[in-house]
Design a protein around this motif. Structure first.
Motif, PDB file in Angstrom:
ATOM      1  N   GLY A 114       0.780  -1.227   0.000  1.00 58.82           N
ATOM      2  CA  GLY A 114       0.000   0.000   0.000  1.00 58.82           C
ATOM      3  C   GLY A 114       0.807   1.270   0.000  1.00 58.82           C
ATOM      4  N   PHE A 115       2.111   1.182  -0.310  1.00 57.10           N
ATOM      5  CA  PHE A 115       2.924   2.401  -0.344  1.00 57.10           C
ATOM      6  C   PHE A 115       2.447   3.293  -1.481  1.00 57.10           C
ATOM      7  CE2 PHE A 115       6.476   4.967  -1.742  1.00 57.10           C
ATOM      8  CZ  PHE A 115       7.006   5.453  -0.556  1.00 57.10           C
ATOM      9  N   ALA A 116       2.394   4.595  -1.218  1.00 64.10           N
ATOM     10  CA  ALA A 116       1.950   5.539  -2.243  1.00 64.10           C
ATOM     11  C   ALA A 116       2.639   6.866  -2.026  1.00 64.10           C
ATOM     12  CB  ALA A 116       0.432   5.716  -2.193  1.00 64.10           C
ATOM     13  N   GLY A 117       2.776   7.629  -3.116  1.00 61.60           N
ATOM     14  CA  GLY A 117       3.334   8.974  -3.014  1.00 61.60           C
ATOM     15  C   GLY A 117       4.833   8.972  -2.809  1.00 61.60           C
ATOM     16  N   ARG A 118       5.327  10.113  -2.309  1.00 64.25           N
ATOM     17  CA  ARG A 118       6.744  10.307  -1.967  1.00 64.25           C
ATOM     18  C   ARG A 118       7.643  10.198  -3.191  1.00 64.25           C
ATOM     19  NH1 ARG A 118       5.760  12.892   2.623  1.00 64.25           N
ATOM     20  NH2 ARG A 118       5.275  11.545   4.412  1.00 64.25           N
ATOM     21  N   ALA A 119       7.134  10.539  -4.367  1.00 63.97           N
ATOM     22  CA  ALA A 119       7.947  10.426  -5.577  1.00 63.97           C
ATOM     23  C   ALA A 119       9.180  11.318  -5.512  1.00 63.97           C
ATOM     24  CB  ALA A 119       7.104  10.779  -6.805  1.00 63.97           C
ATOM     25  N   HIS A 120       9.013  12.542  -4.981  1.00 60.50           N
ATOM     26  CA  HIS A 120      10.149  13.461  -4.907  1.00 60.50           C
ATOM     27  C   HIS A 120      11.235  12.901  -4.002  1.00 60.50           C
ATOM     28  CE1 HIS A 120      12.502  17.118  -4.533  1.00 60.50           C
ATOM     29  NE2 HIS A 120      12.389  17.015  -3.210  1.00 60.50           N
ATOM     30  N   GLU A 121      10.840  12.391  -2.824  1.00 58.92           N
ATOM     31  CA  GLU A 121      11.828  11.878  -1.871  1.00 58.92           C
ATOM     32  C   GLU A 121      12.520  10.620  -2.409  1.00 58.92           C
ATOM     33  OE1 GLU A 121       8.759  12.760  -1.128  1.00 58.92           O
ATOM     34  OE2 GLU A 121       8.954  14.391   0.344  1.00 58.92           O
ATOM     35  N   LEU A 122      11.766   9.767  -3.114  1.00 64.64           N
ATOM     36  CA  LEU A 122      12.390   8.586  -3.707  1.00 64.64           C
ATOM     37  C   LEU A 122      13.414   8.996  -4.759  1.00 64.64           C
ATOM     38  CD1 LEU A 122       9.248   6.296  -4.120  1.00 64.64           C
ATOM     39  CD2 LEU A 122      11.174   5.887  -2.580  1.00 64.64           C
ATOM     40  N   HIS A 263      30.584  14.354   7.889  1.00 60.63           N
ATOM     41  CA  HIS A 263      30.643  13.292   6.891  1.00 60.63           C
ATOM     42  C   HIS A 263      29.979  13.680   5.569  1.00 60.63           C
ATOM     43  CE1 HIS A 263      31.663  10.967  10.466  1.00 60.63           C
ATOM     44  NE2 HIS A 263      32.126  10.030   9.668  1.00 60.63           N
ATOM     45  N   GLY A 264      29.619  14.943   5.435  1.00 61.51           N
ATOM     46  CA  GLY A 264      29.008  15.358   4.182  1.00 61.51           C
ATOM     47  C   GLY A 264      27.685  14.689   3.905  1.00 61.51           C
ATOM     48  N   ALA A 265      26.954  14.327   4.982  1.00 56.89           N
ATOM     49  CA  ALA A 265      25.667  13.669   4.790  1.00 56.89           C
ATOM     50  C   ALA A 265      24.681  14.609   4.106  1.00 56.89           C
ATOM     51  CB  ALA A 265      25.114  13.202   6.135  1.00 56.89           C
ATOM     52  N   HIS A 266      23.781  14.029   3.319  1.00 56.94           N
ATOM     53  CA  HIS A 266      22.788  14.812   2.592  1.00 56.94           C
ATOM     54  C   HIS A 266      21.461  14.769   3.356  1.00 56.94           C
ATOM     55  CE1 HIS A 266      25.502  14.939  -0.861  1.00 56.94           C
ATOM     56  NE2 HIS A 266      25.698  13.648  -0.682  1.00 56.94           N
ATOM     57  N   PRO A 267      20.924  15.902   3.785  1.00 55.48           N
ATOM     58  CA  PRO A 267      19.655  15.895   4.523  1.00 55.48           C
ATOM     59  C   PRO A 267      18.465  15.737   3.580  1.00 55.48           C
ATOM     60  CG  PRO A 267      20.483  18.139   4.325  1.00 55.48           C
ATOM     61  CD  PRO A 267      21.529  17.245   3.721  1.00 55.48           C
ATOM     62  N   VAL A 268      17.515  14.892   3.982  1.00 56.91           N
ATOM     63  CA  VAL A 268      16.257  14.719   3.256  1.00 56.91           C
ATOM     64  C   VAL A 268      15.147  14.894   4.281  1.00 56.91           C
ATOM     65  CG1 VAL A 268      14.808  13.160   1.900  1.00 56.91           C
ATOM     66  CG2 VAL A 268      17.296  13.108   1.611  1.00 56.91           C
ATOM     67  N   SER A 269      14.401  15.982   4.152  1.00 52.47           N
ATOM     68  CA  SER A 269      13.350  16.279   5.123  1.00 52.47           C
ATOM     69  C   SER A 269      12.034  15.684   4.655  1.00 52.47           C
ATOM     70  CB  SER A 269      13.219  17.795   5.295  1.00 52.47           C
ATOM     71  OG  SER A 269      12.221  18.085   6.248  1.00 52.47           O
ATOM     72  N   LEU A 270      11.373  14.951   5.525  1.00 53.59           N
ATOM     73  CA  LEU A 270      10.100  14.306   5.190  1.00 53.59           C
ATOM     74  C   LEU A 270       8.984  14.999   5.959  1.00 53.59           C
ATOM     75  CD1 LEU A 270       9.204  11.960   3.391  1.00 53.59           C
ATOM     76  CD2 LEU A 270       9.233  10.500   5.418  1.00 53.59           C
ATOM     77  N   ASP A 276      -3.088  15.217  -2.196  1.00 50.73           N
ATOM     78  CA  ASP A 276      -3.109  14.264  -3.312  1.00 50.73           C
ATOM     79  C   ASP A 276      -2.427  12.950  -2.934  1.00 50.73           C
ATOM     80  OD1 ASP A 276      -4.470  16.034  -4.895  1.00 50.73           O
ATOM     81  OD2 ASP A 276      -2.683  16.767  -5.953  1.00 50.73           O
ATOM     82  N   GLU A 277      -1.286  13.045  -2.239  1.00 51.23           N
ATOM     83  CA  GLU A 277      -0.597  11.824  -1.810  1.00 51.23           C
ATOM     84  C   GLU A 277      -1.441  11.049  -0.804  1.00 51.23           C
ATOM     85  OE1 GLU A 277       4.171  12.708  -2.087  1.00 51.23           O
ATOM     86  OE2 GLU A 277       3.045  13.660  -0.457  1.00 51.23           O
ATOM     87  N   SER A 278      -2.108  11.756   0.083  1.00 50.30           N
ATOM     88  CA  SER A 278      -2.974  11.098   1.063  1.00 50.30           C
ATOM     89  C   SER A 278      -4.109  10.357   0.368  1.00 50.30           C
ATOM     90  CB  SER A 278      -3.548  12.134   2.029  1.00 50.30           C
ATOM     91  OG  SER A 278      -2.524  12.808   2.725  1.00 50.30           O
ATOM     92  N   ARG A 279      -4.679  11.010  -0.664  1.00 50.90           N
ATOM     93  CA  ARG A 279      -5.763  10.381  -1.411  1.00 50.90           C
ATOM     94  C   ARG A 279      -5.228   9.145  -2.161  1.00 50.90           C
ATOM     95  NH1 ARG A 279      -7.188  14.593  -3.384  1.00 50.90           N
ATOM     96  NH2 ARG A 279      -8.825  15.135  -1.904  1.00 50.90           N
ATOM     97  N   ALA A 280      -4.019   9.240  -2.690  1.00 54.39           N
ATOM     98  CA  ALA A 280      -3.430   8.093  -3.387  1.00 54.39           C
ATOM     99  C   ALA A 280      -3.199   6.932  -2.430  1.00 54.39           C
ATOM    100  CB  ALA A 280      -2.112   8.507  -4.041  1.00 54.39           C
ATOM    101  N   LEU A 281      -2.770   7.246  -1.209  1.00 58.42           N
ATOM    102  CA  LEU A 281      -2.554   6.180  -0.223  1.00 58.42           C
ATOM    103  C   LEU A 281      -3.860   5.470   0.087  1.00 58.42           C
ATOM    104  CD1 LEU A 281      -0.336   6.340   2.938  1.00 58.42           C
ATOM    105  CD2 LEU A 281      -2.648   5.446   3.107  1.00 58.42           C
ATOM    106  N   LEU A 282      -4.943   6.252   0.295  1.00 56.64           N
ATOM    107  CA  LEU A 282      -6.239   5.640   0.580  1.00 56.64           C
ATOM    108  C   LEU A 282      -6.725   4.827  -0.611  1.00 56.64           C
ATOM    109  CD1 LEU A 282      -8.019   8.556   2.489  1.00 56.64           C
ATOM    110  CD2 LEU A 282      -7.088   6.443   3.454  1.00 56.64           C
ATOM    111  N   SER A 283      -6.445   5.301  -1.825  1.00 49.11           N
ATOM    112  CA  SER A 283      -6.853   4.552  -3.020  1.00 49.11           C
ATOM    113  C   SER A 283      -6.131   3.222  -3.101  1.00 49.11           C
ATOM    114  CB  SER A 283      -6.569   5.378  -4.281  1.00 49.11           C
ATOM    115  OG  SER A 283      -7.382   6.531  -4.335  1.00 49.11           O
TER     116      SER A 283
END
Length: 773
Positions: A114-122, A263-270, A276-283
């Protein structure tokens, strides 16, 4: 080296060190210093010392100076050896590395449906972690609790797994677990090393050596390391491998800016999901048709769920389990629940997630709702179905139905088949509900649970380690409703103890901290041997420390003395000899006060072992003789036989061969009388070793073969290999090089199949012998 020393001026530093070791042994008129004896004198791990003598590692300057001094090198030889060391080190830097076959672990948790959304973060994770290695492949995914950090990272990791053919490591650091301490970095590293099939004997005890061993194992691997639920930078930094071929992704509620700087880590904020993503998850979870049929209701559910993925998942599960209930009716129920809980709101949208939890909780049946409350009393990190039955105190079928209802409602996850875990937000919510229960009811549930673990672990320990002494703090019958598991045989018992290790350790600490001192002590006693044989000495020391405090509160002097003795044993394993000596002395004082001469005998024997490891052989003999006298006085014939054999071994090291033969032959006779085949095998081996040093090589080989037959019969593969290697030594001393090579090769096959570190030194000996033929 200088002429006549027997050490060549060669780049083969390992061979030079071995020859120096043999020459020093001849000068002193004794056998070669073992790795264990060198470790006792230097405080270094056996694995590191073995690496030095087999050419797998180059000693740093400070260690090198101590090592060659211990081996009796002259100042001139030290300088020449240092030159050889530097030359070997330079050659290794220039020589291309050829990777050897290594274990490819796959520790990723199951991917959630049921994973949905998060295209930008992926896409960001793809860009940051699948790009060029020189860009620095460490990412930190941060966000609020329940926002879906772990779900995102695990989904991405499964999708990217093929890009990391050397494996995927995973650890949950439990940085924000409300009921357990964060996982120390050392423990996480040990878990990683075990996942990469590094044998426990090769895992260093010293922190710096442990980190170096980890970095060496990860070096040049194309491996993905997922570090989940980190609390702070200090918890993560030791887990970063420092190799461009590995990628690391960290999840945390904090941004961990220290990793970005160092360590030059790259931050990814969630953040929260978009509408729309919430609706996709429910779908994905309810079906597109159902969602499209009631758009206004879907908008209301999304609003009440605060666009938090965890809350949306719980809401979807509620809707999915009742297909006759319309989404509009569900939205209305959620609005009502929100009104009921408005007095608890604190103005933070995330805090409103309790509305969703309460709504799903209210929809549960009475039995499942009660089970949800009780699960918050479990110390974690997860719980089996069998243990849940005891916690609930209800019939198994009813409890399993409750587990099914909770997982269907997404209030509980079955992260591996038969094992269940609560998300920390859900645990906190469940704990708040459990706090309203009658205290006597809560205590009864915890008692049933701890009785389950104590009785099952005790029975398993007796199956695996059949010579365990009776427990000084005896077990009472399990509480009504507790159903300890029935374990059929030794292999099943070993598997159970291994699978439950983290749970049992958490139960020890929880029991000791909540007034269940008897359970804390009994449980530690039950898991001691398994943790010891598995090399989990830090865990074991932590558990016995809690058990010692518990025994003091119980007013059980024998249990307190035994706790001191076991702390002495585990600290000896860790090379903490001063601490071990103090606990040995406290154990002796406690046994003396209690009038327990058998306990004192065990303590003298373990104190002798500590002295031997420190190279204090004469003191080892003295303590061993005292142990022998106490065993004789108490009539413990097995203890007497082992003490005789120990003392005989120490006499060999002192070249007092008449005394050695007397003690070992008496031990063999006594083991035979009581039918102890394990003891007989060790006694035959000791006798063979003695005859070898008396140059009676024929008799030595005969005794070794008696030992080999017994070790094979009882299935002790390591001791079989160690004895076979000594057979090779005897053949070499007798001038039979072909037989020596054959015996060493046979021993090497076993050690390599076990992944034991002794294989490295034996392989080097075998290759040298073949080269000299």
């Amino acid at each position: 080296m200088t002429a006549g020393t027997g050490i060549e001026t060669s780049d083969n530093l390992a061979e030079a060190l071995r020859r120096l070791r043999r020459r020093e042994a001849r000068r002193r008129g004794q056998s070669e210093l073992t790795y264990r004896e060198i470790a006792a004198k230097t405080g270094w791990s056996i694995g590191i010392i073995g690496a030095y003598f087999t050419g797998k590692a180059i000693p740093p300057t400070d260690r090198f100076d101590v090592l060659v001094a211990l081996l009796g090198a002259t100042p001139a030889e030290r300088g020449m050896l240092a030159t050889a060391r530097d030359r070997v080190s330079e050659d290794r830097r220039r020589k291309p590395k050829v990777p050897s076959p290594r274990a490819a672990p796959n520790q990723l948790p199951a991917v959630l449906s049921g994973f949905a959304g998060r295209a930008h973060e992926l896409g960001e994770l793809d860009r940051l972690l699948l790009g060029q290695p020189e860009d620095g492949r460490v990412a930190v995914v941060s966000g609020a609790p329940g926002v879906g950090k772990t779900t995102l990272v695990v989904h991405w990791a499964h999708r990217a797994a093929s890009r990391f053919p050397d494996g995927q490591l995973y650890v949950n650091l439990r940085g924000f677990d409300p009921d357990a301490s964060p996982v120390p970095p050392d423990e996480a590293i040990r878990a990683f090393l075990r996942a990469m099939d590094v044998p426990p004997h090769r895992i260093p005890a010293v922190r710096d050596e442990l980190a170096a061993c980890y970095r060496a194992e990860v070096a040049d691997r194309q491996i993905l390391i997922v570090v989940d639920n980190a609390r702070d930078t200090s918890q993560v930094r030791p887990l970063l491998p420092g190799t461009a071929s590995a990628a690391v992704v960290v999840t945390s509620r904090h941004r961990l800016p220290g990793l970005v700087v160092s360590h030059g880590a790259h931050p990814v904020s969630l953040d929260l999901m978009s509408a729309d993503e919430s609706r996709a998850l429910l779908s994905r979870r309810l079906g597109a048709a159902r969602v499209e049929a009631e758009p206004a209701a879907v908008d209301a559910i999304i609003e009440h769920s605060a666009r938090l993925p965890l809350a949306l998942a719980v809401a979807a599960a509620r809707a999915r389990t009742d297909a006759l209930l319309t989404l509009s009716a569900l939205a209305d129920e959620l609005a009502e629940a929100e009104q009921r809980l408005s007095a608890l709101a604190v103005g933070d949208a995330l805090s409103d997630v309790q509305t969703v939890f309460s709504w799903s909780y209210q929809a549960l049946g009475e039995s499942a709702a009660h089970l949800f409350q009780l699960l918050s009393l479990h110390p974690g990190p997860d719980i089996s179905a069998a243990a849940t039955v005891s916690l609930a105190g209800r019939p198994p079928a009813e409890t399993r139905r409750g587990l099914g209802q909770l997982t269907a409602a997404n209030l509980l996850s079955e992260h591996v088949p038969g094992r269940y875990a609560l998300h920390d937000l859900l645990r906190a919510y469940a704990a708040g509900l459990a706090g309203q229960l009658d205290p006597a009811l809560r205590r009864a549930a915890v008692t049933r649970l701890l009785d389950h673990y104590v009785h099952t672990a005790h029975a398993a320990a007796l199956l695996v380690h059949q010579h365990l002494a009776p427990i000084p703090v005896p077990l009472d019958p399990p509480a009504p409703g507790s159903r300890p598991e029935r374990i059929a045989d030794g292999p099943e018992a070993t598997a159970w103890l291994s699978a439950q290790r983290r749970v049992l350790l958490a139960a020890v600490q929880d029991a000791a901290g909540t007034g269940f001192d008897r359970h804390a002590w009994q449980l530690t006693w039950s898991i001691d041997r398994t943790l010891d044989l598995g090399g989990h000495w830090y865990d074991l020391a932590h558990a016995w420390r809690a058990a010692l405090d518990a025994a003091g509160r119980l007013g059980e002097p024998v249990a307190e003395a035994l706790s001191h003795r076991m702390l002495a044993v585990v600290n000896t394993q860790l090379g903490r000899h001063e601490v071990a000596h103090r606990h040995h002395q406290q154990a002796l004082a406690g046994y003396d006060l209690a009038g327990d001469r058998l306990g004192a005998a065990h303590t003298r024997r373990s104190l002798a072992n500590q002295c031997w490891r420190q190279g204090q052989i004469r003191a080892a003999v003295e303590h061993g003789e005292q142990a022998l006298s106490l065993y004789e006085a108490t009539g413990d014939r097995r203890g007497e036989a082992f003490a005789l054999n120990d003392v005989g071994w120490y006499h060999v090291l002192l070249e007092e061969f008449d005394q050695a033969l007397d003690r070992c032959e008496r031990a063999l006779d006594l083991f035979g009388e009581i039918g102890d085949r394990v003891g007989q095998a060790h006694a035959w081996d000791s006798l063979a070793y003695t005859h070898h040093h008396l140059a009676d090589h024929e008799r030595a080989v005969e005794c070794y073969h008696q030992a080999l037959a017994l070790f094979r019969e009882i299935g002790d593969r390591y001791e079989e290999a160690a004895t076979m290697a000594r057979v090779g030594d005897t053949h070499e001393a007798a001038g039979e090089p072909r037989r020596a090579v054959a015996a060493w090769a046979s021993a090497l096959d076993i050690l390599q199949s076990l992944g034991h570190p002794d294989a490295e030194a034996l392989d080097a000996k075998l290759q040298n012998a073949k080269g000299g033929r």
